[in-house]
Design a protein around this motif. Structure first.
Motif, PDB file in Angstrom:
ATOM      1  N   UNK A  48       0.866  -1.231  -0.036  1.00  0.00           N
ATOM      2  CA  UNK A  48       0.087   0.122   0.000  1.00  0.00           C
ATOM      3  C   UNK A  48       0.774   1.349  -0.003  1.00  0.00           C
ATOM      4  N   UNK A  49       2.164   1.239   0.546  1.00  0.00           N
ATOM      5  CA  UNK A  49       3.056   2.255   0.384  1.00  0.00           C
ATOM      6  C   UNK A  49       3.369   2.593  -0.710  1.00  0.00           C
ATOM      7  N   UNK A  50       3.264   1.675  -2.046  1.00  0.00           N
ATOM      8  CA  UNK A  50       3.532   2.337  -3.204  1.00  0.00           C
ATOM      9  C   UNK A  50       2.534   3.259  -3.541  1.00  0.00           C
ATOM     10  N   UNK A  51       1.136   3.263  -3.599  1.00  0.00           N
ATOM     11  CA  UNK A  51       0.344   4.156  -4.020  1.00  0.00           C
ATOM     12  C   UNK A  51       0.362   5.441  -2.868  1.00  0.00           C
ATOM     13  N   UNK A  52       0.941   5.322  -1.764  1.00  0.00           N
ATOM     14  CA  UNK A  52       1.249   6.633  -0.820  1.00  0.00           C
ATOM     15  C   UNK A  52       2.356   7.431  -1.336  1.00  0.00           C
ATOM     16  N   UNK A  53       3.254   6.735  -1.771  1.00  0.00           N
ATOM     17  CA  UNK A  53       4.594   7.499  -2.442  1.00  0.00           C
ATOM     18  C   UNK A  53       4.171   8.280  -3.630  1.00  0.00           C
ATOM     19  N   UNK A  54       3.246   7.643  -4.324  1.00  0.00           N
ATOM     20  CA  UNK A  54       3.028   8.367  -5.742  1.00  0.00           C
ATOM     21  C   UNK A  54       2.372   9.751  -5.454  1.00  0.00           C
ATOM     22  N   UNK A  55       1.386   9.520  -4.451  1.00  0.00           N
ATOM     23  CA  UNK A  55       0.235  10.454  -4.066  1.00  0.00           C
ATOM     24  C   UNK A  55       1.212  11.615  -3.222  1.00  0.00           C
ATOM     25  N   UNK A  56       2.052  11.099  -2.510  1.00  0.00           N
ATOM     26  CA  UNK A  56       2.964  12.426  -1.644  1.00  0.00           C
ATOM     27  C   UNK A  56       3.878  12.885  -2.711  1.00  0.00           C
ATOM     28  N   UNK A  57       4.459  12.183  -3.704  1.00  0.00           N
ATOM     29  CA  UNK A  57       5.597  12.785  -4.472  1.00  0.00           C
ATOM     30  C   UNK A  57       4.742  13.814  -5.520  1.00  0.00           C
ATOM     31  N   UNK A  58       3.699  13.428  -5.968  1.00  0.00           N
ATOM     32  CA  UNK A  58       2.877  14.271  -6.796  1.00  0.00           C
ATOM     33  C   UNK A  58       2.524  15.468  -6.054  1.00  0.00           C
ATOM     34  N   UNK A  59       2.043  15.479  -4.812  1.00  0.00           N
ATOM     35  CA  UNK A  59       1.691  16.516  -3.898  1.00  0.00           C
ATOM     36  C   UNK A  59       2.892  17.550  -3.745  1.00  0.00           C
ATOM     37  N   UNK A  60       3.984  17.129  -3.354  1.00  0.00           N
ATOM     38  CA  UNK A  60       5.156  17.920  -3.040  1.00  0.00           C
ATOM     39  C   UNK A  60       5.642  18.332  -4.288  1.00  0.00           C
ATOM     40  N   UNK A  64       5.843  22.474  -4.800  1.00  0.00           N
ATOM     41  CA  UNK A  64       7.064  23.103  -4.864  1.00  0.00           C
ATOM     42  C   UNK A  64       7.333  23.712  -5.998  1.00  0.00           C
ATOM     43  N   UNK A  65       6.671  23.363  -7.446  1.00  0.00           N
ATOM     44  CA  UNK A  65       6.822  23.913  -8.420  1.00  0.00           C
ATOM     45  C   UNK A  65       5.941  25.612  -8.456  1.00  0.00           C
ATOM     46  N   UNK A  66       4.837  24.989  -7.542  1.00  0.00           N
ATOM     47  CA  UNK A  66       3.866  26.257  -7.606  1.00  0.00           C
ATOM     48  C   UNK A  66       4.332  27.377  -6.768  1.00  0.00           C
ATOM     49  N   UNK A  67       4.976  27.031  -5.478  1.00  0.00           N
ATOM     50  CA  UNK A  67       5.569  27.939  -4.716  1.00  0.00           C
ATOM     51  C   UNK A  67       6.703  28.666  -5.452  1.00  0.00           C
ATOM     52  N   UNK A  68       7.530  28.002  -5.962  1.00  0.00           N
ATOM     53  CA  UNK A  68       8.833  28.665  -6.689  1.00  0.00           C
ATOM     54  C   UNK A  68       8.503  29.349  -7.868  1.00  0.00           C
ATOM     55  N   UNK A  87       6.649  21.408   4.893  1.00  0.00           N
ATOM     56  CA  UNK A  87       7.783  20.493   4.660  1.00  0.00           C
ATOM     57  C   UNK A  87       8.247  19.624   5.899  1.00  0.00           C
ATOM     58  N   UNK A  88       8.409  20.596   6.973  1.00  0.00           N
ATOM     59  CA  UNK A  88       8.833  19.796   8.297  1.00  0.00           C
ATOM     60  C   UNK A  88       7.764  18.758   8.487  1.00  0.00           C
ATOM     61  N   UNK A  89       6.338  19.474   8.722  1.00  0.00           N
ATOM     62  CA  UNK A  89       5.110  18.751   9.194  1.00  0.00           C
ATOM     63  C   UNK A  89       5.078  17.444   8.192  1.00  0.00           C
ATOM     64  N   UNK A  90       5.158  17.774   6.876  1.00  0.00           N
ATOM     65  CA  UNK A  90       5.006  16.632   5.855  1.00  0.00           C
ATOM     66  C   UNK A  90       6.007  15.496   6.240  1.00  0.00           C
TER      67      UNK A  90
END
Length: 293
Positions: A48-60, A64-68, A87-90
């Motif tokens: 299940x962590x594989x799906x979580x990684x994909x979602x977290x990576x897409x969100x971050x 990041x691109x939006x803020x920059x 980012x610290x909380x995440x």
């Protein structure tokens, strides 16, 4: 126009920084990053962590691109300030979310040859499996056990009850003993430990299995088609011992043949090659078994 100017300045600054790096250092860094990403993907595959990684990576990446790209002249400093704290909380949240995967990774590191003898553990596990198969077969107690290899079975483990106990014949016999709450489903073995019991395995299509074989054999064959797990099956009706691997079902193994086959499949090295009926007749490596496609 402010957004496009920010994008242009961001790309220009990035390319400028990139041109100032030493090429071979960049290559080494990219190889190291790629190696880490590959290891994480391989480790999380099937969990299940594989799906979580994909979602977290897409969100971050999106954040990041939006803020920059936010124009600094419009006064978005507070958003950038909050983003740094986010980012610290995440990071802390990801540690909590990936706690099972991190624990499994540390266990695997601790089970390398630097800390203990893997071969000794493997032999002890195989001895326990053979002893349990002998008891279950003699008493005609049905059982199905999946030994995890490179493809993770954490998703299936989540459907059952967590055990996390060392593989012993006593534990396996107790789990599958008639009347036990977990005896009807499957057991998943990971790193020489019983990870979970009472797990639901995917069933193979009925036309792919001999009509004389029951649901446990269908579950074993179905799991072997979806993963590279080695699945041990004991028939409740006949007491026959079988192994399903790589979409093939080897039925009617004697205990000596079972030990030899488990050793060949689970020790480090190439997987068991697929063999056709014709190959079985010409060079029968398993004289006491028959192969059901």
């Amino acid at each position: 126009m402010g957004i496009f100017q920010s994008i242009y300045r961001y790309l220009e600054g990035y390319l400028h920084r990139l041109s100032s790096y030493t090429p071979w250092v960049v290559v080494i860094e990219m190889l190291l990053i790629g190696l880490v990403v590959w290891w994480v993907i391989r480790f999380l595959r099937g969990t299940r962590g594989a799906r979580l990684v994909k979602g977290a990576a897409l969100l971050l990446v999106t954040l990041h691109v939006g803020v920059q790209l936010l124009p600094k002249s419009y006064g978005f400093e507070r958003i950038q300030f909050l983003y740094g704290h986010f980012l610290v909380v995440a990071f802390a949240a990801l540690i909590v979310a990936f706690q099972p995967e991190l624990r499994r990774a540390l266990i695997q590191i601790g089970q390398t040859s630097l800390f203990r003898t893997v071969r000794g553990e493997l032999e002890a596990m195989i001895d326990s499996l053979v002893d349990s198969a002998a008891f279950l077969s003699r008493n005609k107690i049905g059982a199905v056990m999946a030994i995890e290899r490179s493809v993770g079975l954490a998703t299936l483990s989540a459907t059952g009850t967590t055990i996390d106990g060392r593989v012993t014949s006593s534990l396996l016999n107790t789990i599958f003993y008639p009347g036990s709450p977990l005896h009807d489903m499957g057991v998943i073995i990971r790193n020489s430990r019983v990870a979970a019991a009472g797990c639901q395995f995917p069933l193979a299509e009925s036309e792919e299995v001999d009509a004389s074989l029951g649901s446990r054999h269908r579950a074993a064959l179905g799991l072997s088609q979806d993963t590279d797990a080695v699945v041990l099956v004991i028939s409740e009706e006949t007491g026959r011992v079988s192994i399903a691997v790589e979409g093939q079902l080897y039925v009617g193994l004697e205990l000596d043949g079972l030990r030899e086959m488990l050793t060949g499949l689970l020790k480090p090295g190439p997987l068991l090659p697929r063999r056709s009926r014709r190959d079985e007749e010409l060079s029968p490596e398993l004289p006491e078994s028959r192969e059901v496609p």
